[in-house]
Design a protein around this motif. Sequence first.
Motif, PDB file in Angstrom:
ATOM      1  N   ASP A   3      28.516  -3.452 -39.185  1.00 47.06           N
ATOM      2  CA  ASP A   3      28.494  -3.788 -40.609  1.00 47.06           C
ATOM      3  C   ASP A   3      28.072  -5.231 -40.889  1.00 47.06           C
ATOM      4  O   ASP A   3      28.805  -5.981 -41.527  1.00 47.06           O
ATOM      5  CB  ASP A   3      29.864  -3.456 -41.228  1.00 47.06           C
ATOM      6  CG  ASP A   3      30.118  -1.959 -41.275  1.00 47.06           C
ATOM      7  OD1 ASP A   3      29.743  -1.321 -42.263  1.00 47.06           O
ATOM      8  OD2 ASP A   3      30.650  -1.416 -40.289  1.00 47.06           O
ATOM      9  N   HIS A  10      35.337  -1.761 -42.740  1.00 46.24           N
ATOM     10  CA  HIS A  10      35.431  -3.225 -42.639  1.00 46.24           C
ATOM     11  C   HIS A  10      36.890  -3.680 -42.511  1.00 46.24           C
ATOM     12  O   HIS A  10      37.282  -4.685 -43.092  1.00 46.24           O
ATOM     13  CB  HIS A  10      34.797  -3.916 -43.854  1.00 46.24           C
ATOM     14  CG  HIS A  10      33.347  -3.657 -44.071  1.00 46.24           C
ATOM     15  ND1 HIS A  10      32.516  -4.537 -44.725  1.00 46.24           N
ATOM     16  CD2 HIS A  10      32.557  -2.604 -43.734  1.00 46.24           C
ATOM     17  CE1 HIS A  10      31.288  -4.049 -44.776  1.00 46.24           C
ATOM     18  NE2 HIS A  10      31.293  -2.861 -44.193  1.00 46.24           N
ATOM     19  N   ASP A  42      25.279   0.107 -40.610  1.00 46.85           N
ATOM     20  CA  ASP A  42      25.119  -0.886 -41.676  1.00 46.85           C
ATOM     21  C   ASP A  42      24.597  -2.217 -41.129  1.00 46.85           C
ATOM     22  O   ASP A  42      25.176  -3.281 -41.389  1.00 46.85           O
ATOM     23  CB  ASP A  42      26.415  -1.099 -42.476  1.00 46.85           C
ATOM     24  CG  ASP A  42      26.732   0.071 -43.418  1.00 46.85           C
ATOM     25  OD1 ASP A  42      25.885   0.977 -43.542  1.00 46.85           O
ATOM     26  OD2 ASP A  42      27.818   0.058 -44.017  1.00 46.85           O
ATOM     27  N   HIS A  75      30.031   6.171 -37.982  1.00 51.47           N
ATOM     28  CA  HIS A  75      30.119   5.076 -38.960  1.00 51.47           C
ATOM     29  C   HIS A  75      31.376   5.245 -39.819  1.00 51.47           C
ATOM     30  O   HIS A  75      32.110   4.289 -40.069  1.00 51.47           O
ATOM     31  CB  HIS A  75      28.868   5.060 -39.840  1.00 51.47           C
ATOM     32  CG  HIS A  75      28.848   3.909 -40.798  1.00 51.47           C
ATOM     33  ND1 HIS A  75      28.824   2.586 -40.381  1.00 51.47           N
ATOM     34  CD2 HIS A  75      28.868   3.867 -42.162  1.00 51.47           C
ATOM     35  CE1 HIS A  75      28.825   1.794 -41.441  1.00 51.47           C
ATOM     36  NE2 HIS A  75      28.855   2.531 -42.535  1.00 51.47           N
ATOM     37  N   HIS A  92      25.294  -5.939 -42.656  1.00 48.38           N
ATOM     38  CA  HIS A  92      24.791  -5.931 -44.045  1.00 48.38           C
ATOM     39  C   HIS A  92      23.798  -7.065 -44.310  1.00 48.38           C
ATOM     40  O   HIS A  92      24.012  -7.892 -45.198  1.00 48.38           O
ATOM     41  CB  HIS A  92      25.960  -5.987 -45.029  1.00 48.38           C
ATOM     42  CG  HIS A  92      26.766  -4.730 -45.053  1.00 48.38           C
ATOM     43  ND1 HIS A  92      26.488  -3.692 -45.906  1.00 48.38           N
ATOM     44  CD2 HIS A  92      27.825  -4.325 -44.304  1.00 48.38           C
ATOM     45  CE1 HIS A  92      27.356  -2.709 -45.688  1.00 48.38           C
ATOM     46  NE2 HIS A  92      28.180  -3.062 -44.730  1.00 48.38           N
ATOM     47  N   HIS A 117      32.288   0.910 -41.182  1.00 46.05           N
ATOM     48  CA  HIS A 117      32.275   1.288 -42.584  1.00 46.05           C
ATOM     49  C   HIS A 117      33.452   0.792 -43.414  1.00 46.05           C
ATOM     50  O   HIS A 117      33.269   0.387 -44.549  1.00 46.05           O
ATOM     51  CB  HIS A 117      32.153   2.809 -42.732  1.00 46.05           C
ATOM     52  CG  HIS A 117      31.979   3.266 -44.140  1.00 46.05           C
ATOM     53  ND1 HIS A 117      30.975   2.774 -44.944  1.00 46.05           N
ATOM     54  CD2 HIS A 117      32.692   4.128 -44.915  1.00 46.05           C
ATOM     55  CE1 HIS A 117      31.075   3.341 -46.147  1.00 46.05           C
ATOM     56  NE2 HIS A 117      32.100   4.152 -46.150  1.00 46.05           N
TER      57      HIS A 117
HETATM   58 FE   LIG Z   1      29.559  -1.460 -44.228  1.00 50.21          FE
END
Ligand SMILES: [Fe+2]
Length: 337
Positions: free
Chosen positions: A56, A255, A93, A217, A58, A253
């Motif tokens: 993640d 976090h 992600d 995920h 991002h 996912h």
């Molecule tokens: Fe995420």
Amino acid sequence: MKNLENLGRRRFLTISGKAGLSTLVAQAAGINFGMVSVSEAAVGRVTPFRFAILTDAHLFSIPDHKFDGFLADAVDEVLGLKPQPDFVVYLGDIAQNGKDDQLVKGKKILSKLTMPLHVIPGEHDWYLDMGAAWRGHFGNPTWSFDHKGVHFIGMNSILVRDFWTPAGMTPKQRMDTMEMLESPIAGPWGVREEQLEWLAKDVKALSPDTPVVVFTHSPLWDYYPRWNFQTEDAPQIRAILGKFSRVMAFHGHVHQTVYNRIGNLSSIGTLSTSWPWPYPEVQMKYPWSQMNRSDPGNFKDGEGAQYIDLESNFGGSMHYDPFGDMLNAKMKNGFEI
Ligand SMILES: [Fe+2]
Ligand SMILES: [Fe+2]
């Protein structure tokens, strides 16, 4: 886990570092890591080793965005581990908006890793072009391999029904819809029929005492479906993997650090390198319960990476390396599966 006398009792968190971590300790110590009996433990089957998880990131299409540095920091943390992990798994992600330049940037930062990297996609990687760019960079999102006595599985858990064609959405509108934390339009996520069939075939020849680790995920349990903290066909996955004595599942996912156990399957949520989501809304006095931070003044606290030491009896410990590292904190979470 080395002391078999301790197998039957609850594991407690141990922590090293300086003072100031009482909040994290109190929170983590409340988790019940479950029990395992000596008879269930396939003692001596696994050659102990370590693997690391990053997830993640991002990444945005903005040059030198702070999240680029966060992922690079996590890569450096992994490279600094002693002993080194045998491999790294990235749980989805990489991109924020599914754009090719974001995936390219992530791939470049991750390419500094000197050990094998296994990658699965998240929804942010996928829905601009239905995974075309992601596949070009990272290959098949469905994979398995064996390592030192453990069978590892990765699957794409972010597949949804076609909501965009009936609505006449553009690819960008589709991506924007999937980016929403609460996304009632897209509906539930899943690995779907093709991957379920693949999974059944993949594990068919394995004996029930094979230690299995599965990566997705999204969580393989209904943590908070309103935020897609779920996988719709997780019950089918759990059924297919039900023949094994114990299965470890790691997901991105959310976090957050979060733990769940259903039957033989223990699920562990992993820290992102970008930002910590709050814990989902609950019907309590304070509906927005933020993920606890040891140092609320440190904006990178609550983010980080993690690595897992697997022991010979397929027990293990998960170590979080939070970025809120001003206190040089290292948390060791014991877990049993
Ligand atoms: Fe995420
Ligand atoms: Fe996600």
